[in-house]
Motif scaffolding. Structure first.
Motif, PDB file in Angstrom:
ATOM      1  N   MET A 148       0.827  -1.190   0.000  1.00 14.95           N
ATOM      2  CA  MET A 148       0.000   0.000   0.000  1.00 14.95           C
ATOM      3  C   MET A 148       0.870   1.252   0.000  1.00 14.95           C
ATOM      4  O   MET A 148       1.889   1.305   0.678  1.00 14.95           O
ATOM      5  CB  MET A 148      -0.890   0.036   1.231  1.00 14.95           C
ATOM      6  CG  MET A 148      -2.072  -0.893   1.201  1.00 14.95           C
ATOM      7  SD  MET A 148      -3.296  -0.344   0.010  1.00 14.95           S
ATOM      8  CE  MET A 148      -4.074  -1.899  -0.286  1.00 14.95           C
ATOM      9  N   LYS A 149       0.399   2.215  -0.737  1.00 14.19           N
ATOM     10  CA  LYS A 149       1.114   3.485  -0.789  1.00 14.19           C
ATOM     11  C   LYS A 149       0.878   4.266   0.505  1.00 14.19           C
ATOM     12  O   LYS A 149      -0.186   4.202   1.109  1.00 14.19           O
ATOM     13  CB  LYS A 149       0.662   4.287  -2.000  1.00 14.19           C
ATOM     14  CG  LYS A 149       1.092   3.652  -3.313  1.00 14.19           C
ATOM     15  CD  LYS A 149       0.649   4.478  -4.496  1.00 14.19           C
ATOM     16  CE  LYS A 149       1.197   3.928  -5.772  1.00 14.19           C
ATOM     17  NZ  LYS A 149       0.562   2.707  -6.220  1.00 14.19           N
ATOM     18  N   THR A 150       1.887   5.013   0.890  1.00 11.03           N
ATOM     19  CA  THR A 150       1.854   5.785   2.127  1.00 11.03           C
ATOM     20  C   THR A 150       1.673   7.275   1.811  1.00 11.03           C
ATOM     21  O   THR A 150       1.667   7.693   0.645  1.00 11.03           O
ATOM     22  CB  THR A 150       3.182   5.625   2.879  1.00 11.03           C
ATOM     23  OG1 THR A 150       4.222   6.220   2.082  1.00 11.03           O
ATOM     24  CG2 THR A 150       3.502   4.154   3.154  1.00 11.03           C
TER      25      THR A 150
ATOM     26  N   LEU B  34      -4.093  10.265   3.701  1.00 12.75           N
ATOM     27  CA  LEU B  34      -4.046   8.847   4.081  1.00 12.75           C
ATOM     28  C   LEU B  34      -3.934   8.629   5.585  1.00 12.75           C
ATOM     29  O   LEU B  34      -3.816   7.495   6.034  1.00 12.75           O
ATOM     30  CB  LEU B  34      -2.940   8.085   3.335  1.00 12.75           C
ATOM     31  CG  LEU B  34      -2.941   8.232   1.814  1.00 12.75           C
ATOM     32  CD1 LEU B  34      -1.789   7.469   1.191  1.00 12.75           C
ATOM     33  CD2 LEU B  34      -4.260   7.775   1.225  1.00 12.75           C
TER      34      LEU B  34
ATOM     35  N   ASP C 247       4.387   8.438  -0.334  1.00 10.46           N
ATOM     36  CA  ASP C 247       4.155   8.064  -1.732  1.00 10.46           C
ATOM     37  C   ASP C 247       3.155   9.019  -2.382  1.00 10.46           C
ATOM     38  O   ASP C 247       3.310   9.394  -3.549  1.00 10.46           O
ATOM     39  CB  ASP C 247       3.621   6.629  -1.829  1.00 10.46           C
ATOM     40  CG  ASP C 247       4.613   5.596  -1.340  1.00 10.46           C
ATOM     41  OD1 ASP C 247       5.827   5.764  -1.559  1.00 10.46           O
ATOM     42  OD2 ASP C 247       4.162   4.608  -0.721  1.00 10.46           O
TER      43      ASP C 247
ATOM     44  N   GLY D 177      -7.014   8.148  -0.995  1.00  9.57           N
ATOM     45  CA  GLY D 177      -6.838   6.703  -0.867  1.00  9.57           C
ATOM     46  C   GLY D 177      -7.027   5.970  -2.184  1.00  9.57           C
ATOM     47  O   GLY D 177      -6.584   4.820  -2.330  1.00  9.57           O
TER      48      GLY D 177
ATOM     49  N   GLY E 124      -6.242   1.509   1.577  1.00  9.84           N
ATOM     50  CA  GLY E 124      -5.045   1.634   2.402  1.00  9.84           C
ATOM     51  C   GLY E 124      -5.212   2.594   3.560  1.00  9.84           C
ATOM     52  O   GLY E 124      -4.229   3.167   4.032  1.00  9.84           O
TER      53      GLY E 124
ATOM     54  N   THR F  48      -8.545  -1.945   0.090  1.00  7.72           N
ATOM     55  CA  THR F  48      -8.720  -1.244  -1.184  1.00  7.72           C
ATOM     56  C   THR F  48      -8.137   0.165  -1.201  1.00  7.72           C
ATOM     57  O   THR F  48      -7.549   0.578  -2.204  1.00  7.72           O
ATOM     58  CB  THR F  48     -10.207  -1.167  -1.575  1.00  7.72           C
ATOM     59  OG1 THR F  48     -10.942  -0.572  -0.513  1.00  7.72           O
ATOM     60  CG2 THR F  48     -10.758  -2.539  -1.900  1.00  7.72           C
TER      61      THR F  48
ATOM     62  N   GLN G 156      -9.234  -0.939   4.314  1.00 10.83           N
ATOM     63  CA  GLN G 156      -7.779  -1.084   4.381  1.00 10.83           C
ATOM     64  C   GLN G 156      -7.246  -1.783   3.130  1.00 10.83           C
ATOM     65  O   GLN G 156      -6.242  -1.371   2.556  1.00 10.83           O
ATOM     66  CB  GLN G 156      -7.378  -1.856   5.639  1.00 10.83           C
ATOM     67  CG  GLN G 156      -5.883  -2.084   5.778  1.00 10.83           C
ATOM     68  CD  GLN G 156      -5.104  -0.812   6.021  1.00 10.83           C
ATOM     69  OE1 GLN G 156      -5.514   0.039   6.796  1.00 10.83           O
ATOM     70  NE2 GLN G 156      -3.968  -0.671   5.368  1.00 10.83           N
TER      71      GLN G 156
ATOM     72  N   ASN H 250      -4.383   3.880  -3.941  1.00 11.48           N
ATOM     73  CA  ASN H 250      -4.132   2.486  -3.563  1.00 11.48           C
ATOM     74  C   ASN H 250      -5.067   1.495  -4.243  1.00 11.48           C
ATOM     75  O   ASN H 250      -4.878   0.289  -4.109  1.00 11.48           O
ATOM     76  CB  ASN H 250      -4.245   2.330  -2.039  1.00 11.48           C
ATOM     77  CG  ASN H 250      -3.039   2.884  -1.338  1.00 11.48           C
ATOM     78  OD1 ASN H 250      -1.909   2.608  -1.720  1.00 11.48           O
ATOM     79  ND2 ASN H 250      -3.263   3.677  -0.306  1.00 11.48           N
ATOM     80  N   ASP H 251      -6.042   1.980  -4.964  1.00 12.57           N
ATOM     81  CA  ASP H 251      -7.038   1.113  -5.605  1.00 12.57           C
ATOM     82  C   ASP H 251      -6.652   0.840  -7.055  1.00 12.57           C
ATOM     83  O   ASP H 251      -7.381   1.186  -7.985  1.00 12.57           O
ATOM     84  CB  ASP H 251      -8.427   1.758  -5.505  1.00 12.57           C
ATOM     85  CG  ASP H 251      -9.531   0.864  -6.029  1.00 12.57           C
ATOM     86  OD1 ASP H 251      -9.380  -0.377  -5.983  1.00 12.57           O
ATOM     87  OD2 ASP H 251     -10.548   1.410  -6.502  1.00 12.57           O
TER      88      ASP H 251
END
Length: 167
Positions: free
Chosen positions: A1-3, A132, A6, A104, A94, A92, A90, A107-108
């Motif tokens: 997952m990207k933070t 995020l 990111d 978010g 993150g 899909t 979480q 992250n999908d």
């Protein structure tokens, strides 16, 4: 997952100017009004939903928009809606409950979540979302928000929640 890092790196890569304000955790609309007062633009509420057929939805609206969950399915072509689980959120987007954000969607990658944008929020500039995590708020221009969505392959329908609530 990207933070969060990111997300900001993606903003920088796309040339998206962003301003982030760190603050104590905010879990629901109405909390942190003093924080929001220092940030111009549209402040959001974001709902992570699942319909009766299993389709996932993310609705982003102005914080004061009234979202009628009984009328919404007809407006967006969904089956009966309920809130999605923290585990699905979480997996899909993150994010965890309290941190739901349109950001978010980075992250999908499989586009499991359909995004719906409030007309009021679509007209706001800038727009403010959690990056995020609910311990900060990040502002970007409406044009840059649309550019971000295009870059990740998301083209949301725009729904006038005020008109929907009056119908």
């Amino acid at each position: 997952m990207k933070t969060r890092d990111d997300l900001f790196a993606l903003f920088d890569a796309l040339g998206i100017a962003h301003r982030t304000l760190e603050h104590p955790a905010v879990f629901r609309v109405g909390e942190g009004d003093e924080i929001k007062a220092s940030l111009p633009g549209g402040h959001t509420k974001n709902l992570f939903l699942k319909d009766a057929k299993g389709q996932l939805w993310l609705v982003s609206a102005l914080q004061d928009a009234r979202i009628d969950l009984k009328a919404l399915p007809r407006a967006i072509g969904a089956a009966r809606l309920s809130f999605g689980s923290a585990e699905l959120m979480q997996a899909t987007l993150g994010v965890t409950p309290g941190s739901v954000t349109a950001f978010g969607l980075i992250n999908d990658a499989n586009h499991r979540v359909r995004f719906v944008l409030d007309a009021g929020l679509a007209a706001s500039n800038p727009v403010n979302f959690h990056p995020l995590t609910n311990t900060a708020t990040t502002a970007i221009s409406q044009a840059d928000f649309r550019r971000l969505l295009a870059a990740i392959g998301v083209e949301p329908p725009i729904v006038d929640f005020d008109a929907l609530a009056e119908a």
